[in-house]
Design a protein around this motif. Structure first.
Motif, mmCIF file in Angstrom:
data_model
loop_
_atom_site.group_PDB
_atom_site.id
_atom_site.type_symbol
_atom_site.label_atom_id
_atom_site.label_comp_id
_atom_site.label_asym_id
_atom_site.label_seq_id
_atom_site.Cartn_x
_atom_site.Cartn_y
_atom_site.Cartn_z
ATOM 1 N N PRO A 12 0.797 -1.230 0.000
ATOM 2 C CA PRO A 12 0.000 0.000 0.000
ATOM 3 C C PRO A 12 0.826 1.276 0.000
ATOM 4 O O PRO A 12 0.370 2.308 -0.493
ATOM 5 C CB PRO A 12 -0.835 -0.112 1.278
ATOM 6 N N PHE B 257 -4.155 2.837 -2.186
ATOM 7 C CA PHE B 257 -3.704 2.344 -0.882
ATOM 8 C C PHE B 257 -4.612 1.230 -0.369
ATOM 9 O O PHE B 257 -4.138 0.158 0.034
ATOM 10 C CB PHE B 257 -3.674 3.496 0.128
ATOM 11 N N GLY C 275 -3.813 -2.615 0.122
ATOM 12 C CA GLY C 275 -3.755 -3.019 1.521
ATOM 13 C C GLY C 275 -4.742 -4.085 1.917
ATOM 14 O O GLY C 275 -4.558 -4.773 2.925
#
Length: 263
Positions: free
Chosen positions: A190, A223, A227
């Motif tokens: 991320p 992100f 993630g």
């Protein structure tokens, strides 16, 4: 760090006083070694992702990679093996590399650095220098390009250049930049530095803690997708745990795969 603004019919030059992170002229004659296209793209994406992390955290729009600007930055990186300065070896300012090619922009800035062998380390050099950091967090910029070259005989060996530009768009002379792109972040990465390790787990835990507390915490685009390792629609401690398990195993087994640790 150097900034140049172009205003329609008039020219306004603003140089913010910051010495380059390499300031001594180098000897002529050494042969610079430009990495292949894939390596250059990798370095570019690492720096751009790190730049966009900082811009997102500060409420700024993310920058898009513009390949033609990368080409200009590459010219500057190679010129730095001769003269490590915001002026070019022929004495003209750094922005002439774009102006000579009739590339239009409203505002442009250049960051240069030398000596650090890694993209992430060079980014940290820039962020630790207030004026270079100001460029990275410049609100008028929309696009970015990165250049790098290696000169084994040069004083600093590793030479980096960053051009930031603000898109030129007026009713009289509209310009549409082509082939631009936003670097993607791979699963488990991320923070976008092209390494899946404890740094990514830490970033996830900080993000999850703020989310749980209902606190605003801005992250760059990509992100959450990168993630959410187990694809359950939530970025949390479970994803961080998976990354930590993988990272520990990868230290002993280079053939370890992140997918094998997803549960």
């Amino acid at each position: 760090m150097k900034v140049y603004r172009k205003l329609t019919a008039a020219l306004l030059t603003a140089i913010l006083a910051a010495a380059p992170l390499c300031s001594m002229p180098l000897s002529v004659g050494a042969v610079a070694q430009t990495p292949d296209a894939e390596v250059l793209k990798d370095y570019t994406e690492i720096i751009v992702n790190l730049v966009n992390n900082e811009r997102a955290a500060n409420g700024l729009s993310e920058l898009t990679v513009l390949p033609v600007v990368c080409n200009y930055a590459q010219v500057r990186a190679e010129e730095m093996t001769i003269l490590c300065d915001h002026n070019r070896p022929d004495g003209r300012d750094c922005f002439t590399v774009m102006k000579d090619d009739h590339f239009f922009y409203n505002v442009a800035g250049e960051n240069i650095a030398a000596g650090n062998p890694t993209a992430a380390g060079t980014f940290e050099q820039w962020m630790n220098s207030p004026k270079h950091r100001d460029n990275i967090l410049g609100g008028d910029f929309t696009h970015i390009g990165i250049g790098y070259t290696y000169d084994p005989e040069g004083k600093y060996r590793h030479y980096w250049s960053m051009f930031l530009v603000g898109e030129y768009d007026t009713q009289s002379t509209p310009v549409v930049y082509s082939e631009q792109y936003m670097p993607e972040r791979s699963l488990g990465d991320p923070n976008g530095n092209h390494i899946v390790n404890s740094g990514d787990a830490s970033a996830i835990l900080i993000y999850a803690a703020n989310q749980s507390a209902g606190l605003p915490y801005k992250v760059a685009s990509g992100f959450t997708k990168a993630g959410d390792v187990n694809s359950d629609g939530v970025v949390n401690a479970v994803d961080a745990s998976i990354i930590l398990s993988y990272s520990a195993a990868a230290g002993a087994d280079p053939n370890a795969k992140l997918e094998d640790f997803i549960w």
